[in-house]
Design an enzyme around this catalytic site. Structure first.
Site, PDB file in Angstrom:
ATOM      1  N   VAL A 122      35.451  41.744 -37.380  1.00  0.00           N
ATOM      2  CA  VAL A 122      36.051  40.967 -36.293  1.00  0.00           C
ATOM      3  C   VAL A 122      37.165  41.778 -35.639  1.00  0.00           C
ATOM      4  O   VAL A 122      37.258  41.854 -34.409  1.00  0.00           O
ATOM      5  CB  VAL A 122      36.583  39.613 -36.815  1.00  0.00           C
ATOM      6  N   THR A 146      35.860  44.602 -33.515  1.00  0.00           N
ATOM      7  CA  THR A 146      35.285  44.115 -32.265  1.00  0.00           C
ATOM      8  C   THR A 146      36.353  43.583 -31.323  1.00  0.00           C
ATOM      9  O   THR A 146      36.304  43.797 -30.109  1.00  0.00           O
ATOM     10  CB  THR A 146      34.249  43.020 -32.547  1.00  0.00           C
ATOM     11  N   GLU A 147      37.333  42.887 -31.876  1.00  0.00           N
ATOM     12  CA  GLU A 147      38.364  42.264 -31.053  1.00  0.00           C
ATOM     13  C   GLU A 147      39.342  43.277 -30.460  1.00  0.00           C
ATOM     14  O   GLU A 147      39.696  43.183 -29.282  1.00  0.00           O
ATOM     15  CB  GLU A 147      39.147  41.241 -31.889  1.00  0.00           C
ATOM     16  N   SER A 148      39.812  44.206 -31.269  1.00  0.00           N
ATOM     17  CA  SER A 148      40.915  45.063 -30.821  1.00  0.00           C
ATOM     18  C   SER A 148      40.772  46.533 -31.180  1.00  0.00           C
ATOM     19  O   SER A 148      41.630  47.333 -30.802  1.00  0.00           O
ATOM     20  CB  SER A 148      42.224  44.552 -31.429  1.00  0.00           C
ATOM     21  N   TYR A 186      28.993  39.342 -28.429  1.00  0.00           N
ATOM     22  CA  TYR A 186      30.052  39.401 -29.436  1.00  0.00           C
ATOM     23  C   TYR A 186      29.487  39.154 -30.832  1.00  0.00           C
ATOM     24  O   TYR A 186      29.802  39.880 -31.776  1.00  0.00           O
ATOM     25  CB  TYR A 186      31.114  38.355 -29.097  1.00  0.00           C
TER      26      TYR A 186
END
Length: 203
Positions: A99, A102-104, A190
């Site tokens: 996560v 993928t997020e940051s 996502y």
């Protein structure tokens, strides 16, 4: 079709210049990074999440080898913190890493155009819900994001895809669409990206 996005990474190069790094996901869910801005013809395939500070001097963009080093250093830097939060909230640390990647891309200073902040890209409401006072603080951010992820896993158990979709689009959207991944291209991509990173993880 490739989906482009500008991830919030500020890379220092000689003379203090900064550069954007672009991320895209192919149809198989593989993630690629580049410092080459997509051509105008591809503009509909990416959105700017963050705009780095203007160049003070015109300098070459950083090499991708330099970016990979940056990514690896940050992943290592935050690994203990991530593993502790995963243990505390009983979430597979490989999923938390997926996560965050993928997020940051492990950038603790990440800020999206929607206002999400930090390693796990917490929105203000989610931060308040989980007692996060400073979304830029990696410890608080990862603890709050992991707690939220745990609650989503429990809510949508045993369907991990729905939990991941809810992290992106909100649990309300998943419920609205009859407990299925919402028909948003961003959310669908996502989910593929997070699960691909999770499945290939070798922590």
């Amino acid at each position: 079709m490739l989906r482009w996005t500008t991830i919030l990474i500020t890379l220092s190069v000689s003379g203090g210049a900064l550069a954007d790094i672009y991320k895209y996901v192919d149809s198989a869910g593989r993630t690629y990074y580049t410092n080459i801005k997509p051509k105008p013809a591809n503009s509909s395939l990416y959105k700017r999440i963050m705009e780095t500070k203007p160049y003070r001097y015109m300098r070459p963009a950083p090499t991708m080898a330099g970016y990979r080093g940056y990514f690896g250093r940050n992943k290592h830097k935050f690994s203990d913190l991530i593993n502790q939060a995963a243990y505390r909230h009983q979430v597979d640390p490989k999923l938390v890493h997926a996560v965050i990647q993928t997020e940051s891309a492990y950038n603790a200073g990440a800020v999206s155009s929607a206002g999400a902040v930090g390693l796990m890209q917490l929105m203000p409401d989610t931060a308040r819900r989980y007692g996060v006072d400073d979304r830029r603080d990696p410890l608080q951010n990862v603890d709050g994001g992991t707690h939220y992820l745990r609650d989503l896993i429990e809510m949508f158990s045993p369907n991990l895809e729905l939990a991941v979709a809810a992290y992106n689009a909100g649990e309300g959207a998943v419920i609205k669409y009859n407990y299925s991944i919402p028909p948003y291209p961003e959310t669908q991509n996502y989910v593929k990206q997070v699960l691909a990173a999770y499945n290939r993880s070798s922590l």
